[in-house]
Scaffold this motif. Structure first.
Motif, PDB file in Angstrom:
ATOM      1  N   VAL A  21     -13.120 -59.137  27.074  1.00 58.87           N
ATOM      2  CA  VAL A  21     -12.752 -59.209  25.833  1.00 58.87           C
ATOM      3  C   VAL A  21     -13.551 -58.068  25.047  1.00 58.87           C
ATOM      4  CG1 VAL A  21     -11.950 -60.271  23.870  1.00 58.87           C
ATOM      5  CG2 VAL A  21     -11.590 -61.324  26.107  1.00 58.87           C
ATOM      6  N   TYR A  22     -14.846 -58.416  25.175  1.00 59.30           N
ATOM      7  CA  TYR A  22     -15.613 -57.578  24.206  1.00 59.30           C
ATOM      8  C   TYR A  22     -15.694 -55.989  24.599  1.00 59.30           C
ATOM      9  CZ  TYR A  22     -18.084 -61.467  21.872  1.00 59.30           C
ATOM     10  OH  TYR A  22     -18.563 -62.405  21.072  1.00 59.30           O
ATOM     11  N   SER A  23     -15.579 -55.803  26.040  1.00 58.70           N
ATOM     12  CA  SER A  23     -15.675 -54.402  26.332  1.00 58.70           C
ATOM     13  C   SER A  23     -14.200 -53.674  25.807  1.00 58.70           C
ATOM     14  CB  SER A  23     -15.816 -54.399  27.747  1.00 58.70           C
ATOM     15  OG  SER A  23     -14.613 -54.979  28.537  1.00 58.70           O
ATOM     16  N   VAL A  24     -13.058 -54.408  26.087  1.00 60.22           N
ATOM     17  CA  VAL A  24     -11.770 -53.801  25.509  1.00 60.22           C
ATOM     18  C   VAL A  24     -11.758 -53.563  24.147  1.00 60.22           C
ATOM     19  CG1 VAL A  24      -9.375 -53.967  25.616  1.00 60.22           C
ATOM     20  CG2 VAL A  24     -10.732 -54.652  27.657  1.00 60.22           C
ATOM     21  N   PHE A  25     -12.167 -54.756  23.295  1.00 58.52           N
ATOM     22  CA  PHE A  25     -11.980 -54.729  21.729  1.00 58.52           C
ATOM     23  C   PHE A  25     -13.171 -54.596  20.815  1.00 58.52           C
ATOM     24  CE2 PHE A  25      -7.994 -56.250  23.639  1.00 58.52           C
ATOM     25  CZ  PHE A  25      -7.102 -55.583  23.071  1.00 58.52           C
ATOM     26  N   GLY A  26     -14.414 -54.827  21.510  1.00 57.88           N
ATOM     27  CA  GLY A  26     -15.478 -54.884  20.575  1.00 57.88           C
ATOM     28  C   GLY A  26     -15.683 -56.133  19.747  1.00 57.88           C
ATOM     29  N   THR A  27     -14.981 -56.291  18.886  1.00 55.39           N
ATOM     30  CA  THR A  27     -15.155 -57.244  18.023  1.00 55.39           C
ATOM     31  C   THR A  27     -14.054 -58.235  17.767  1.00 55.39           C
ATOM     32  OG1 THR A  27     -14.552 -56.158  15.751  1.00 55.39           O
ATOM     33  CG2 THR A  27     -16.760 -55.833  16.635  1.00 55.39           C
ATOM     34  N   ARG A  28     -14.239 -59.406  17.307  1.00 51.85           N
ATOM     35  CA  ARG A  28     -13.075 -59.839  17.002  1.00 51.85           C
ATOM     36  C   ARG A  28     -12.047 -59.510  16.075  1.00 51.85           C
ATOM     37  NH1 ARG A  28     -10.942 -62.945  13.112  1.00 51.85           N
ATOM     38  NH2 ARG A  28      -9.759 -65.115  13.558  1.00 51.85           N
ATOM     39  N   GLU A  29     -12.535 -58.886  14.985  1.00 56.01           N
ATOM     40  CA  GLU A  29     -11.818 -58.490  14.126  1.00 56.01           C
ATOM     41  C   GLU A  29     -10.834 -57.052  14.529  1.00 56.01           C
ATOM     42  OE1 GLU A  29     -14.839 -59.094  13.482  1.00 56.01           O
ATOM     43  OE2 GLU A  29     -14.635 -60.705  12.101  1.00 56.01           O
ATOM     44  N   ASP A  30     -11.641 -56.404  15.590  1.00 51.50           N
ATOM     45  CA  ASP A  30     -10.888 -55.273  16.268  1.00 51.50           C
ATOM     46  C   ASP A  30      -9.748 -56.144  17.147  1.00 51.50           C
ATOM     47  OD1 ASP A  30     -12.057 -53.588  15.158  1.00 51.50           O
ATOM     48  OD2 ASP A  30     -13.634 -53.088  16.785  1.00 51.50           O
ATOM     49  N   LEU A  31     -10.030 -57.225  17.787  1.00 55.61           N
ATOM     50  CA  LEU A  31      -8.980 -57.777  18.543  1.00 55.61           C
ATOM     51  C   LEU A  31      -7.818 -58.237  17.851  1.00 55.61           C
ATOM     52  CD1 LEU A  31      -8.090 -59.278  21.208  1.00 55.61           C
ATOM     53  CD2 LEU A  31      -9.726 -61.092  20.421  1.00 55.61           C
ATOM     54  N   VAL A  32      -8.175 -58.748  16.811  1.00 52.47           N
ATOM     55  CA  VAL A  32      -6.938 -59.246  15.845  1.00 52.47           C
ATOM     56  C   VAL A  32      -6.261 -58.129  15.292  1.00 52.47           C
ATOM     57  CG1 VAL A  32      -6.480 -60.673  13.866  1.00 52.47           C
ATOM     58  CG2 VAL A  32      -8.114 -61.510  15.415  1.00 52.47           C
ATOM     59  N   SER A  33      -6.836 -57.240  14.986  1.00 58.00           N
ATOM     60  CA  SER A  33      -6.256 -56.114  14.338  1.00 58.00           C
ATOM     61  C   SER A  33      -5.199 -55.258  15.181  1.00 58.00           C
ATOM     62  CB  SER A  33      -7.262 -55.129  13.746  1.00 58.00           C
ATOM     63  OG  SER A  33      -6.624 -53.989  13.015  1.00 58.00           O
ATOM     64  N   GLN A  34      -5.984 -54.892  16.370  1.00 57.02           N
ATOM     65  CA  GLN A  34      -5.102 -54.228  17.495  1.00 57.02           C
ATOM     66  C   GLN A  34      -4.224 -55.053  17.964  1.00 57.02           C
ATOM     67  OE1 GLN A  34      -7.554 -52.109  20.157  1.00 57.02           O
ATOM     68  NE2 GLN A  34      -9.143 -51.736  18.793  1.00 57.02           N
ATOM     69  N   SER A  35      -4.176 -56.315  18.139  1.00 57.85           N
ATOM     70  CA  SER A  35      -3.064 -57.197  18.641  1.00 57.85           C
ATOM     71  C   SER A  35      -1.796 -57.116  17.610  1.00 57.85           C
ATOM     72  CB  SER A  35      -3.628 -58.384  18.748  1.00 57.85           C
ATOM     73  OG  SER A  35      -4.475 -58.470  19.620  1.00 57.85           O
ATOM     74  N   MET A  36      -2.131 -57.155  16.288  1.00 57.67           N
ATOM     75  CA  MET A  36      -1.254 -57.244  15.562  1.00 57.67           C
ATOM     76  C   MET A  36      -0.561 -55.690  15.008  1.00 57.67           C
ATOM     77  SD  MET A  36      -0.798 -60.382  14.262  1.00 57.67           S
ATOM     78  CE  MET A  36       0.257 -60.098  12.684  1.00 57.67           C
ATOM     79  N   ILE A  37      -1.320 -54.908  15.324  1.00 57.13           N
ATOM     80  CA  ILE A  37      -0.817 -53.349  15.398  1.00 57.13           C
ATOM     81  C   ILE A  37       0.190 -53.394  16.562  1.00 57.13           C
ATOM     82  CG2 ILE A  37      -1.186 -50.978  15.775  1.00 57.13           C
ATOM     83  CD1 ILE A  37      -3.638 -51.539  13.789  1.00 57.13           C
ATOM     84  N   ALA A  38       0.025 -53.847  17.805  1.00 56.62           N
ATOM     85  CA  ALA A  38       0.565 -53.776  18.785  1.00 56.62           C
ATOM     86  C   ALA A  38       1.992 -54.384  18.790  1.00 56.62           C
ATOM     87  CB  ALA A  38       0.025 -54.341  20.015  1.00 56.62           C
ATOM     88  N   LEU A  39       1.882 -55.740  17.952  1.00 56.44           N
ATOM     89  CA  LEU A  39       2.951 -56.523  17.938  1.00 56.44           C
ATOM     90  C   LEU A  39       3.738 -55.721  16.691  1.00 56.44           C
ATOM     91  CD1 LEU A  39       4.803 -59.139  17.957  1.00 56.44           C
ATOM     92  CD2 LEU A  39       3.254 -60.154  16.262  1.00 56.44           C
ATOM     93  N   ALA A  40       3.373 -55.420  15.733  1.00 51.93           N
ATOM     94  CA  ALA A  40       3.878 -54.568  14.534  1.00 51.93           C
ATOM     95  C   ALA A  40       4.768 -53.295  15.174  1.00 51.93           C
ATOM     96  CB  ALA A  40       3.168 -54.214  13.532  1.00 51.93           C
ATOM     97  N   SER A  41       4.115 -52.683  16.080  1.00 48.18           N
ATOM     98  CA  SER A  41       4.564 -51.313  16.866  1.00 48.18           C
ATOM     99  C   SER A  41       6.184 -51.857  17.410  1.00 48.18           C
ATOM    100  CB  SER A  41       3.934 -50.528  17.482  1.00 48.18           C
ATOM    101  OG  SER A  41       2.728 -50.093  16.619  1.00 48.18           O
ATOM    102  N   GLU A  42       5.940 -52.832  18.368  1.00 46.45           N
ATOM    103  CA  GLU A  42       6.983 -53.298  19.067  1.00 46.45           C
ATOM    104  C   GLU A  42       8.221 -53.802  18.104  1.00 46.45           C
ATOM    105  OE1 GLU A  42       7.700 -57.185  21.776  1.00 46.45           O
ATOM    106  OE2 GLU A  42       5.820 -55.870  22.164  1.00 46.45           O
ATOM    107  N   VAL A  43       7.764 -54.609  17.055  1.00 48.16           N
ATOM    108  CA  VAL A  43       8.873 -54.998  16.112  1.00 48.16           C
ATOM    109  C   VAL A  43       9.305 -53.921  15.331  1.00 48.16           C
ATOM    110  CG1 VAL A  43       9.247 -56.749  14.375  1.00 48.16           C
ATOM    111  CG2 VAL A  43       7.804 -57.634  16.072  1.00 48.16           C
ATOM    112  N   PHE A  44       8.756 -53.052  14.983  1.00 43.27           N
ATOM    113  CA  PHE A  44       9.273 -52.141  14.213  1.00 43.27           C
ATOM    114  C   PHE A  44      10.080 -51.009  14.982  1.00 43.27           C
ATOM    115  CE2 PHE A  44       6.034 -53.179  10.833  1.00 43.27           C
ATOM    116  CZ  PHE A  44       6.966 -53.820   9.659  1.00 43.27           C
TER     117      PHE A  44
END
Length: 183
Positions: free
Chosen positions: A39-62
């Motif tokens: 998880v750390y190697s893919v995302f770096g931080t918890r904040e990046d993990l949450v942010s990138q996950s939400m962006i991925a979801l938003a892109s799919e939904v939009f």
């Protein structure tokens, strides 16, 4: 399934079940069936993990929302309908609905939320721009106002515009004069 996709799915599942506070590197690693180091190697931080996950979801939904807007040719109607459909979608989606909660860990409370939302908004508004290239000089302003207005409509409910048709009338009354109209 690749590690990144498994981690994003696990993160979104935790957000839906427990809210943003339920997301930690350890909980995501466990839910995804990967190590914390992965998880750390893919995302770096918890904040990046949450942010990138939400962006991925938003892109799919939009992407789905954009399909519902394909037949709208008028810029003002496009922006109005985009905001109405976005509000309906956020309220109905188990992960996106968590954005309506006042959790301290909610990414909408972060200082750079507008800047992070702009690329997604630009992608969503690109069909309108393609139909009306004359709005190019206004795109930055449209993006800025669209993101701010959409966030406020989604986050702050009001009994006078709770119904979709009431929201459409309200938005159209204020946005139509500011945007070019289809001849």
């Amino acid at each position: 399934m690749r590690s990144r996709a498994k981690i994003i799915d696990a993160t979104l599942g935790l957000i839906a079940d427990e809210g943003f506070r339920g997301v930690s590197i350890a909980s995501v690693a466990l839910a995804a069936g990967v190590s914390r180091q992965t998880v750390y190697s893919v995302f770096g931080t918890r904040e990046d993990l949450v942010s990138q996950s939400m962006i991925a979801l938003a892109s799919e939904v939009f992407a789905e929302i954009r399909q519902s807007l394909e037949s709208i040719g008028d810029p003002a109607e496009f922006v109005v309908e985009l905001i109405v459909v976005a509000r309906t979608t956020v309220r109905a989606h188990p992960v996106l609905a968590t954005l309506l909660r006042g959790d301290a860990d909610n990414p909408l409370n972060e200082d750079d939320v507008i800047e992070r939302a702009k690329p997604i908004a630009y992608e969503i508004l690109s069909p309108m721009k393609a139909m009306h290239p004359d709005i190019e000089p206004m795109m930055d302003d449209i993006l800025q106002m669209g993101v701010r207005l959409a966030l406020s409509v989604i986050l702050f409910d009001d009994a006078t515009i709770r119904a979709d048709d009431d929201l459409r009338r309200f938005l159209f009354r204020w946005l139509a004069p500011a945007l070019p109209r289809k001849p």
